[in-house]
Motif scaffolding. Structure first.
Motif, PDB file in Angstrom:
ATOM      1  N   ASP A 111      -8.210  11.688   8.051  1.00  0.00           N
ATOM      2  CA  ASP A 111      -6.843  11.808   7.505  1.00  0.00           C
ATOM      3  C   ASP A 111      -6.535  10.992   6.256  1.00  0.00           C
ATOM      4  N   VAL A 112      -7.389  11.126   5.229  1.00  0.00           N
ATOM      5  CA  VAL A 112      -7.139  10.449   3.951  1.00  0.00           C
ATOM      6  C   VAL A 112      -5.798  10.875   3.354  1.00  0.00           C
ATOM      7  N   SER A 113      -5.515  12.187   3.377  1.00  0.00           N
ATOM      8  CA  SER A 113      -4.277  12.644   2.723  1.00  0.00           C
ATOM      9  C   SER A 113      -3.039  12.072   3.413  1.00  0.00           C
ATOM     10  N   ALA A 114      -3.087  11.969   4.756  1.00  0.00           N
ATOM     11  CA  ALA A 114      -1.955  11.382   5.484  1.00  0.00           C
ATOM     12  C   ALA A 114      -1.798   9.903   5.110  1.00  0.00           C
ATOM     13  N   ASP A 115      -2.926   9.218   4.950  1.00  0.00           N
ATOM     14  CA  ASP A 115      -2.885   7.787   4.611  1.00  0.00           C
ATOM     15  C   ASP A 115      -2.387   7.575   3.177  1.00  0.00           C
ATOM     16  N   LEU A 116      -2.761   8.495   2.281  1.00  0.00           N
ATOM     17  CA  LEU A 116      -2.268   8.396   0.902  1.00  0.00           C
ATOM     18  C   LEU A 116      -0.756   8.622   0.857  1.00  0.00           C
ATOM     19  N   LYS A 117      -0.293   9.537   1.690  1.00  0.00           N
ATOM     20  CA  LYS A 117       1.154   9.801   1.764  1.00  0.00           C
ATOM     21  C   LYS A 117       1.874   8.559   2.302  1.00  0.00           C
ATOM     22  N   TYR A 118       1.261   7.919   3.299  1.00  0.00           N
ATOM     23  CA  TYR A 118       1.830   6.691   3.883  1.00  0.00           C
ATOM     24  C   TYR A 118       2.003   5.623   2.789  1.00  0.00           C
ATOM     25  N   VAL A 119       0.976   5.478   1.931  1.00  0.00           N
ATOM     26  CA  VAL A 119       1.030   4.483   0.840  1.00  0.00           C
ATOM     27  C   VAL A 119       2.160   4.828  -0.130  1.00  0.00           C
ATOM     28  N   THR A 120       2.235   6.107  -0.518  1.00  0.00           N
ATOM     29  CA  THR A 120       3.292   6.547  -1.453  1.00  0.00           C
ATOM     30  C   THR A 120       4.668   6.265  -0.869  1.00  0.00           C
ATOM     31  N   ASP A 121       4.858   6.595   0.412  1.00  0.00           N
ATOM     32  CA  ASP A 121       6.155   6.368   1.071  1.00  0.00           C
ATOM     33  C   ASP A 121       6.500   4.886   1.116  1.00  0.00           C
ATOM     34  N   ARG A 122       5.489   4.061   1.439  1.00  0.00           N
ATOM     35  CA  ARG A 122       5.737   2.617   1.527  1.00  0.00           C
ATOM     36  C   ARG A 122       6.095   2.028   0.164  1.00  0.00           C
ATOM     37  N   LYS A 123       5.425   2.517  -0.880  1.00  0.00           N
ATOM     38  CA  LYS A 123       5.712   2.019  -2.233  1.00  0.00           C
ATOM     39  C   LYS A 123       7.145   2.388  -2.638  1.00  0.00           C
ATOM     40  N   LYS A 124       7.540   3.625  -2.323  1.00  0.00           N
ATOM     41  CA  LYS A 124       8.902   4.067  -2.654  1.00  0.00           C
ATOM     42  C   LYS A 124       9.927   3.214  -1.916  1.00  0.00           C
ATOM     43  N   ALA A 125       9.656   2.996  -0.624  1.00  0.00           N
ATOM     44  CA  ALA A 125      10.576   2.195   0.201  1.00  0.00           C
ATOM     45  C   ALA A 125      10.665   0.771  -0.345  1.00  0.00           C
ATOM     46  N   PHE A 126       9.504   0.219  -0.755  1.00  0.00           N
ATOM     47  CA  PHE A 126       9.490  -1.159  -1.271  1.00  0.00           C
ATOM     48  C   PHE A 126      10.334  -1.250  -2.548  1.00  0.00           C
ATOM     49  N   ALA A 127      10.150  -0.258  -3.437  1.00  0.00           N
ATOM     50  CA  ALA A 127      10.889  -0.251  -4.710  1.00  0.00           C
ATOM     51  C   ALA A 127      12.391  -0.116  -4.470  1.00  0.00           C
ATOM     52  N   LYS A 128      12.759   0.674  -3.435  1.00  0.00           N
ATOM     53  CA  LYS A 128      14.170   0.925  -3.144  1.00  0.00           C
ATOM     54  C   LYS A 128      14.816  -0.248  -2.410  1.00  0.00           C
ATOM     55  N   GLU A 129      14.074  -0.787  -1.418  1.00  0.00           N
ATOM     56  CA  GLU A 129      14.675  -1.811  -0.535  1.00  0.00           C
ATOM     57  C   GLU A 129      14.614  -3.218  -1.107  1.00  0.00           C
ATOM     58  N   ASN A 130      13.673  -3.453  -2.020  1.00  0.00           N
ATOM     59  CA  ASN A 130      13.488  -4.831  -2.467  1.00  0.00           C
ATOM     60  C   ASN A 130      14.071  -5.089  -3.839  1.00  0.00           C
ATOM     61  N   SER A 131      14.732  -6.219  -3.919  1.00  0.00           N
ATOM     62  CA  SER A 131      15.387  -6.624  -5.160  1.00  0.00           C
ATOM     63  C   SER A 131      14.332  -6.956  -6.215  1.00  0.00           C
ATOM     64  N   PRO A 132      14.733  -7.044  -7.481  1.00  0.00           N
ATOM     65  CA  PRO A 132      13.782  -7.462  -8.525  1.00  0.00           C
ATOM     66  C   PRO A 132      13.140  -8.822  -8.190  1.00  0.00           C
ATOM     67  N   ASP A 133      13.912  -9.723  -7.568  1.00  0.00           N
ATOM     68  CA  ASP A 133      13.362 -11.029  -7.167  1.00  0.00           C
ATOM     69  C   ASP A 133      12.155 -10.845  -6.262  1.00  0.00           C
ATOM     70  N   ARG A 134      12.307  -9.999  -5.267  1.00  0.00           N
ATOM     71  CA  ARG A 134      11.229  -9.791  -4.291  1.00  0.00           C
ATOM     72  C   ARG A 134      10.033  -9.098  -4.941  1.00  0.00           C
ATOM     73  N   GLN A 135      10.318  -8.208  -5.877  1.00  0.00           N
ATOM     74  CA  GLN A 135       9.214  -7.526  -6.554  1.00  0.00           C
ATOM     75  C   GLN A 135       8.429  -8.498  -7.436  1.00  0.00           C
ATOM     76  N   GLU A 136       9.149  -9.457  -8.037  1.00  0.00           N
ATOM     77  CA  GLU A 136       8.481 -10.502  -8.824  1.00  0.00           C
ATOM     78  C   GLU A 136       7.629 -11.377  -7.898  1.00  0.00           C
ATOM     79  N   ALA A 137       8.172 -11.676  -6.723  1.00  0.00           N
ATOM     80  CA  ALA A 137       7.442 -12.513  -5.760  1.00  0.00           C
ATOM     81  C   ALA A 137       6.151 -11.827  -5.319  1.00  0.00           C
TER      82      ALA A 137
END
Length: 312
Positions: A42-68
């Motif tokens: 299930d590589v494609s499912a795992d790649l989708k998981y990474v994409t979803d997590r990155k989107k969530a991180f960008a949305k949920e985390n402030s610029p401070d947290r992204q710098e950290a």
């Protein structure tokens, strides 16, 4: 993954920004599709998981947290440099960064791989870095849960340094490496100096200026190769492996205990080969602040059984 640093207006300083940019140049995350083929578990499912997590991180985390998070990446990249080029963990030790999937899923930043008798030993050691005292305890609690209730760590996408092994690594001991921001800055500055001097030496024709640059480069490399932080890191790893092996044994998890003990023996050997650095005045006066934080947390979370007194 360093969303743990909840500091107001957290921002990378000039040295951190420059070192992060220089070290990241041309550096791409592992292409799991290329290494493992899209048909692999299930590589494609795992790649989708990474994409979803990155989107969530960008949305949920402030610029401070992204710098950290960038600061954590900087330490991981510096760690790879000093472990492989300056032998901070001894000869024939390589640090392999994990895939983004394993980074997100298992919370593991890198795996240390050991070359033994000319063959790569997949006696890996997983590393989880942190700059936050609060997070030290949280990360150690997760390791205690892995010992008590679950399996030890699994890295799904692993490609060894020699390229002779590609696949899943399971049952890997995990340790936390804690480091203060001041130490990161010192390492980053030293690394940038070396990088700058290397380039200048390369561009300068033989002569007086070239000799001066070569001397400065050797001095800077010497400071990095003999830096006391490597002894603190080894001490952090040793005290954790000792506590984990003892805890696993008291819980009758003997296979896990054995895993920690065999890795501990390797770390002991590496550290004993660094007596000259350990006995140097700079190391003797090194504050070992993060080591003491880890030690205090270990005493709380992995207390010695009653009657298990240290010999006087």
């Amino acid at each position: 993954k360093m969303s743990e640093l909840e500091l107001p207006q957290f921002k990378l300083n000039e040295v951190e920004t420059k070192a992060h940019a220089t070290l990241s140049k041309g550096k791409e995350p592992m292409d799991i599709e290329k290494f493992f083929g899209s048909h692999y578990k299930d590589v494609s499912a795992d790649l989708k998981y990474v994409t979803d997590r990155k989107k969530a991180f960008a949305k949920e985390n402030s610029p401070d947290r992204q710098e950290a998070k960038k600061l954590a990446e900087l330490f991981e990249m510096l760690l790879a440099q000093v472990i492989e080029l300056e032998n901070w963990l001894g000869d024939d030790v390589f640090i392999m960064e994990t895939s983004e999937f394993d980074d997100f899923k298992a919370g593991v930043d890198a795996v240390i791989e050991l070359l033994r008798d000319g063959a790569f030993s997949h006696l890996g050691l997983a590393i989880d870095v942190t700059f936050s005292q609060k997070q030290v305890e949280k990360k150690l609690e997760r390791i205690r849960d892995e010992i008590d209730y679950y399996e030890l760590l699994k890295v799904k996408y692993f490609v060894s340094q020699g390229g002779d092994f590609k696949g899943e690594l399971s049952n890997i001991p995990r340790v936390v490496i804690a480091i203060g921001r001041k130490d990161i800055n010192e390492l980053a500055s030293l690394w940038l100096d070396i990088d700058f001097l290397r380039k200048r030496v390369h561009q300068t024709k033989a002569g007086k200026e070239s000799d001066t640059l070569r001397l400065r480069l050797r001095e800077a490399q010497g400071r990095l190769a003999n830096h006391p932080l490597q002894i603190e890191m080894l001490a952090q790893i040793e005290s954790q492996l000792e506590a984990f092996a003892r805890h696993a044994s008291t819980k009758e998890k003997y296979k896990k205990s054995e895993k920690f003990s065999s890795m501990l023996a390797i770390i002991h050997t590496i550290r004993s080969g660094k007596k000259k650095i350990e006995n140097a005045p700079e190391t003797q006066s090194w504050p070992m602040t993060s080591y003491h934080q880890i030690d205090e947390a270990l005493n709380r979370l992995f207390p010695r059984p009653t009657g298990d007194l240290e010999p006087s």
